[in-house]
Design a protein around this motif. Structure first.
Motif, PDB file in Angstrom:
ATOM      1  N   VAL A 266       5.252  34.320  38.485  1.00 32.47           N
ATOM      2  CA  VAL A 266       5.611  33.411  38.997  1.00 32.47           C
ATOM      3  C   VAL A 266       6.378  32.498  38.382  1.00 32.47           C
ATOM      4  CG1 VAL A 266       4.742  32.753  41.268  1.00 32.47           C
ATOM      5  CG2 VAL A 266       4.677  35.035  40.379  1.00 32.47           C
ATOM      6  N   GLU A 267       6.666  31.652  38.021  1.00 32.27           N
ATOM      7  CA  GLU A 267       7.330  30.855  36.990  1.00 32.27           C
ATOM      8  C   GLU A 267       7.649  29.393  37.905  1.00 32.27           C
ATOM      9  OE1 GLU A 267       9.841  32.044  33.894  1.00 32.27           O
ATOM     10  OE2 GLU A 267       8.705  33.642  33.471  1.00 32.27           O
ATOM     11  N   THR A 268       8.421  29.608  38.697  1.00 27.48           N
ATOM     12  CA  THR A 268       9.049  28.091  39.301  1.00 27.48           C
ATOM     13  C   THR A 268       8.350  27.942  40.939  1.00 27.48           C
ATOM     14  OG1 THR A 268      10.639  29.363  40.406  1.00 27.48           O
ATOM     15  CG2 THR A 268      11.181  28.861  38.377  1.00 27.48           C
ATOM     16  N   ILE A 269       8.311  26.877  40.575  1.00 27.39           N
ATOM     17  CA  ILE A 269       7.785  25.794  41.925  1.00 27.39           C
ATOM     18  C   ILE A 269       8.196  26.875  43.033  1.00 27.39           C
ATOM     19  CG2 ILE A 269       7.384  23.916  43.468  1.00 27.39           C
ATOM     20  CD1 ILE A 269       5.611  23.520  41.185  1.00 27.39           C
ATOM     21  N   GLY A 270       9.127  27.024  43.389  1.00 25.02           N
ATOM     22  CA  GLY A 270       9.564  28.126  44.556  1.00 25.02           C
ATOM     23  C   GLY A 270       9.318  29.102  44.699  1.00 25.02           C
ATOM     24  N   GLN A 271       8.600  30.249  43.256  1.00 25.61           N
ATOM     25  CA  GLN A 271       8.997  31.336  43.466  1.00 25.61           C
ATOM     26  C   GLN A 271       6.396  31.180  43.826  1.00 25.61           C
ATOM     27  OE1 GLN A 271       9.580  32.411  39.124  1.00 25.61           O
ATOM     28  NE2 GLN A 271      11.399  33.214  39.913  1.00 25.61           N
ATOM     29  N   MET A 272       6.082  30.143  43.071  1.00 20.04           N
ATOM     30  CA  MET A 272       4.406  29.720  43.659  1.00 20.04           C
ATOM     31  C   MET A 272       4.847  29.194  45.093  1.00 20.04           C
ATOM     32  SD  MET A 272       3.211  27.225  40.384  1.00 20.04           S
ATOM     33  CE  MET A 272       1.902  27.538  40.594  1.00 20.04           C
ATOM     34  N   GLU A 273       5.751  28.765  45.505  1.00 19.34           N
ATOM     35  CA  GLU A 273       5.288  28.504  47.331  1.00 19.34           C
ATOM     36  C   GLU A 273       5.762  29.763  47.573  1.00 19.34           C
ATOM     37  OE1 GLU A 273       7.046  24.476  48.609  1.00 19.34           O
ATOM     38  OE2 GLU A 273       8.374  25.391  46.986  1.00 19.34           O
ATOM     39  N   GLU A 274       6.397  31.168  47.288  1.00 16.56           N
ATOM     40  CA  GLU A 274       6.134  31.971  48.182  1.00 16.56           C
ATOM     41  C   GLU A 274       5.001  32.631  47.658  1.00 16.56           C
ATOM     42  OE1 GLU A 274       8.106  34.694  50.595  1.00 16.56           O
ATOM     43  OE2 GLU A 274       9.033  32.861  50.183  1.00 16.56           O
ATOM     44  N   PHE A 275       4.848  32.679  46.576  1.00 15.69           N
ATOM     45  CA  PHE A 275       3.524  33.660  46.728  1.00 15.69           C
ATOM     46  C   PHE A 275       2.243  33.231  47.071  1.00 15.69           C
ATOM     47  CE2 PHE A 275       0.060  34.812  43.870  1.00 15.69           C
ATOM     48  CZ  PHE A 275       0.671  36.517  43.167  1.00 15.69           C
ATOM     49  N   PHE A 276       2.184  31.752  46.621  1.00 12.74           N
ATOM     50  CA  PHE A 276       0.751  31.242  46.947  1.00 12.74           C
ATOM     51  C   PHE A 276       1.205  31.294  48.559  1.00 12.74           C
ATOM     52  CE2 PHE A 276       0.114  30.825  42.900  1.00 12.74           C
ATOM     53  CZ  PHE A 276      -0.894  31.225  42.270  1.00 12.74           C
ATOM     54  N   LYS A 277       1.788  30.807  49.985  1.00 11.17           N
ATOM     55  CA  LYS A 277       1.637  30.436  50.645  1.00 11.17           C
ATOM     56  C   LYS A 277       1.451  29.310  50.650  1.00 11.17           C
ATOM     57  CE  LYS A 277       3.482  34.538  51.508  1.00 11.17           C
ATOM     58  NZ  LYS A 277       5.000  34.599  51.519  1.00 11.17           N
ATOM     59  N   MET A 278       1.950  28.545  50.274  1.00 10.97           N
ATOM     60  CA  MET A 278       1.276  27.046  49.695  1.00 10.97           C
ATOM     61  C   MET A 278       2.773  25.685  49.652  1.00 10.97           C
ATOM     62  SD  MET A 278      -1.847  27.122  47.701  1.00 10.97           S
ATOM     63  CE  MET A 278      -3.993  28.621  48.471  1.00 10.97           C
ATOM     64  N   PRO A 279       2.288  25.014  50.028  1.00 10.05           N
ATOM     65  CA  PRO A 279       3.685  23.987  49.596  1.00 10.05           C
ATOM     66  C   PRO A 279       3.913  23.056  48.346  1.00 10.05           C
ATOM     67  CG  PRO A 279       2.122  22.895  51.401  1.00 10.05           C
ATOM     68  CD  PRO A 279       1.376  24.346  50.590  1.00 10.05           C
ATOM     69  N   ALA A 280       4.470  22.975  47.517  1.00  6.77           N
ATOM     70  CA  ALA A 280       5.175  22.175  46.268  1.00  6.77           C
ATOM     71  C   ALA A 280       3.497  21.080  46.216  1.00  6.77           C
ATOM     72  CB  ALA A 280       5.915  22.192  45.688  1.00  6.77           C
ATOM     73  N   MET A 281       3.598  20.382  47.258  1.00  4.73           N
ATOM     74  CA  MET A 281       2.778  19.171  46.997  1.00  4.73           C
ATOM     75  C   MET A 281       0.966  20.068  46.855  1.00  4.73           C
ATOM     76  SD  MET A 281       3.762  16.966  50.155  1.00  4.73           S
ATOM     77  CE  MET A 281       3.137  14.982  49.765  1.00  4.73           C
ATOM     78  N   GLN A 282       0.503  21.050  46.598  1.00  4.75           N
ATOM     79  CA  GLN A 282      -0.277  21.293  46.617  1.00  4.75           C
ATOM     80  C   GLN A 282      -0.689  22.024  44.959  1.00  4.75           C
ATOM     81  OE1 GLN A 282      -2.664  23.211  49.760  1.00  4.75           O
ATOM     82  NE2 GLN A 282      -4.080  23.724  48.558  1.00  4.75           N
ATOM     83  N   PHE A 283       0.636  22.060  43.846  1.00  6.34           N
ATOM     84  CA  PHE A 283       0.456  22.707  43.208  1.00  6.34           C
ATOM     85  C   PHE A 283       0.275  21.542  41.797  1.00  6.34           C
ATOM     86  CE2 PHE A 283       3.518  25.862  45.037  1.00  6.34           C
ATOM     87  CZ  PHE A 283       2.539  26.653  45.338  1.00  6.34           C
ATOM     88  N   ILE A 284      -0.034  21.354  40.595  1.00 10.49           N
ATOM     89  CA  ILE A 284       0.494  20.894  39.409  1.00 10.49           C
ATOM     90  C   ILE A 284       0.633  21.495  38.591  1.00 10.49           C
ATOM     91  CG2 ILE A 284      -0.741  19.303  37.906  1.00 10.49           C
ATOM     92  CD1 ILE A 284      -3.087  19.111  39.623  1.00 10.49           C
TER      93      ILE A 284
END
Length: 615
Positions: A266-284
């Motif tokens: 899970v390397e990209t922001i898009g993959q993180m959105e799918e994995f964590f079920k969270m919006p990109a705005m919640q990632f740093i």
């Protein structure tokens, strides 16, 4: 001028590497010919238009009260070493050596030359302000010269410089130059968009670019439709927006401790959105950058002890190469120009994978802000802002970040609690849809090309090159500078970009190589007699006229006239005599006028068009 006395060399087709209208038309109309990659020769017709651009620039600057000088194109390298830019300028600067081994520079810009020229002549405040300019050849070793003269290796620029005693005087000089620029572009018939801009390698503070809209523009312009805010994307700012959680409500602080989560691949922001079920705005997201020639002091920053610090010829300290981590909200992009400006660097680029692992402990995609010790951390203001009292105003909460280990992320990370940056700054890339920082209206974007740029340089060069004058009290002071430039080749190409159609160029009256072309269908008999008469009358009236005396088919003459773009065409044909056809280049159809009135009609059209451009 008769065509038989000059060189008209038109082409039916443009070369394959000509992809924009100005490049295609300048080649096809015989304005220029390619001599080498990024190197173009002006032919007679093109040179006439080029000289008109040059003349208008010179007239407006002279009328404003500025003085022209003529420095050399080759400049001693020692001057660049004095200013400190010998080390910081990139590979675009062409360095050469004399037979005796002296370092020389083929001028890419002229700050050092002008500062050195006036260093020995400025002795008293009574001599200030000084406003001087040159129109001269420059050379930059562009890695990808393209678009004809729009981005060539050798080009001609107007460089202007002001030397002032104080900020108030600099502001006045700056405003005089800005007004002259507006007059210049109006007379040329170009629609410009003045925008706020980054000062880049020139240094300084205040900066404004004069842009023209272009589909192939090198610059992205961020514009407000309501209040008129306009900035280059490299400089543009926007109104801060709220970071929202997965439920669409503002993020709130969490008391939970950071938790490591295994997330293989899970390397990209898009993959993180799918994995964590969270919006990109919640990632740093955290990116590691390699920094060149940074002059910011990193002595108190984590990992700074591994960065070598040197002194340039002027005694200023800088880091030839350093690294920095940049933390930004997951839905945003880092603006590398802003990062370079914050670090006072000549440039930055993303570190390679080995460098990322060496400084963060994790591969790209899993770098996080928690536990970084080998590299300083710069946090974008979307994450947090450092207050004057040393505390933080935190804008994101309960975030997800890279875990600092391959295939691991951290949940429940609180900025300010779990990590503290060395510096905070606005380094986000503003895009269409963001809100205007001044009025809150949604911004939009356009592509554009820079024609002119004005800077308030301050004392960057006068201080490093030891320029002083005596003030009213007899005390030595350092003058401050402004810098002003217009690219003549690019300006000429931009006129064509804005003024053309499917048949060719449509010159503005002030820049046309000839204002009128007289075309006899056949240069013989009564047609020759009337064509010569109209031609001579226009010459005597001071109108720039070309007589097409070639033994060519009428269709060839008409196509060449439209391709080259003469503003007025007068056709003398036997079937219409004693009338002739008069057609303005931008008009759909010609009109018949008595041959005896044609020159007067054409003269009046020319004079009115010139007056309208100058009004």
């Amino acid at each position: 001028m008769k065509i038989s006395e000059t060189i008209i060399s038109t082409l039916r087709d443009a070369p394959a590497d000509a992809v924009i209208a100005s490049h295609q038309l300048m080649i096809r109309a015989g304005l220029i010919r390619k001599l080498g990659n990024g190197l173009y020769t002006y032919l007679p017709v093109g040179l006439r238009s080029f000289r008109k651009v040059e003349k208008i620039i010179r007239e407006e600057l002279d009328n404003t009260g500025f003085s022209e000088i003529k420095p050399t194109v080759i400049v001693p390298g020692d001057l660049w070493k004095e200013s400190g830019r010998w080390e910081t300028m990139g590979n675009e600067m062409l360095r050469v050596k004399t037979r005796s081994g002296q370092d020389m520079v083929v001028s890419p810009t002229a700050e050092e030359a002008f500062t050195a020229l006036f260093r020995d002549s400025i002795t008293s405040y009574k001599q200030l302000p000084i406003n001087a300019y040159q129109i001269n050849t420059k050379y930059r070793d562009e890695i990808r010269p393209r678009y004809g003269v729009m981005r060539g290796r050798e080009f001609v620029m107007m460089d202007g410089y002001s030397f002032d005693a104080d900020q108030k005087s600099l502001d006045e000089s700056y405003n005089r130059w800005a007004k002259a620029y507006r007059n210049i572009f109006k007379r040329l018939g170009i629609t410009t968009i003045p925008v706020r801009a980054d000062t880049g390698a020139m240094g300084g503070s205040g900066s404004e670019e004069f842009m023209v809209e272009s589909e192939i523009g090198d610059n992205t312009l961020i514009l407000c439709p309501k209040c008129g805010y306009a900035a280059n994307v490299e400089k543009a700012a926007c109104k801060p927006d709220r970071a929202l959680d997965k439920n669409g409500i503002p993020q709130v602080k969490t008391e939970k401790e950071p938790e490591k989560i295994s997330c293989p691949g899970v390397e990209t922001i898009g993959q993180m959105e799918e994995f964590f079920k969270m919006p990109a705005m919640q990632f740093i997201k955290v990116l590691i950058y390699k920094v060149y020639h940074s002059s910011i002091n990193l002595e108190k920053a984590p990992g700074c002890e591994t960065f070598k610090r040197e002194k340039n010829e002027s005694g200023e300290q800088y880091y030839p190469v350093s690294f920095i981590a940049v933390a930004i909200r997951g839905d945003l992009d880092v603006n590398e120009t802003k990062v370079a400006a914050v670090l006072k660097a000549s440039g930055v680029e993303l570190a390679n994978e080995d460098e990322v692992i060496a400084y963060s402990g994790a591969p790209h995609g899993f770098v996080g802000p928690v536990g970084l010790t080998k590299v300083p951390l710069l946090a974008d203001e979307s994450v947090m802002t450092l207050r004057a009292d040393g505390t933080y105003d935190v804008h994101m909460h309960d975030t997800v970040t890279g875990g600092g280990i391959k295939d691991v992320d951290n949940m429940h990370v609180e900025p300010g609690r779990d990590f503290s940056p060395f510096i905070t700054a606005d380094v986000r890339t503003v895009k269409a849809g963001d809100k205007c920082t001044e009025c809150g209206t949604e911004l939009y974007s356009k592509k554009g090309n820079e024609l002119g740029h004005i800077f308030k340089l301050g004392d960057k060069y006068t201080k490093s090159m030891h320029v002083t004058y005596l003030d009213i009290n007899g005390k030595a002071q350092t003058p401050i500078m402004g810098c002003y430039g217009i690219g003549l080749d690019r300006t000429l190409a931009s006129i064509i970009e804005e003024h053309h159609d499917k048949d060719g160029i449509i010159w503005t009256m002030s820049t046309a190589p000839y204002q009128v072309v007289v075309i006899p269908v056949k240069y013989e008999g009564s047609m020759k007699e009337h064509a010569d008469k109209i031609y001579n009358e226009l010459m005597q009236a001071g109108i720039e006229v070309l007589l097409d005396d070639r033994d060519e088919r009428p269709g060839v003459k008409f196509k060449d006239a439209d391709l080259i773009g003469f503003p007025i065409r007068i056709v003398v044909g036997e079937k219409n005599l004693p009338n002739v056809e008069l057609k303005e280049r931008s008009a759909e159809k010609p009109e018949l006028v008595p041959a005896g009135e044609a020159s007067e009609r054409a003269k009046n059209i020319v004079l009115k068009a010139l007056a309208d451009l100058k009004a």
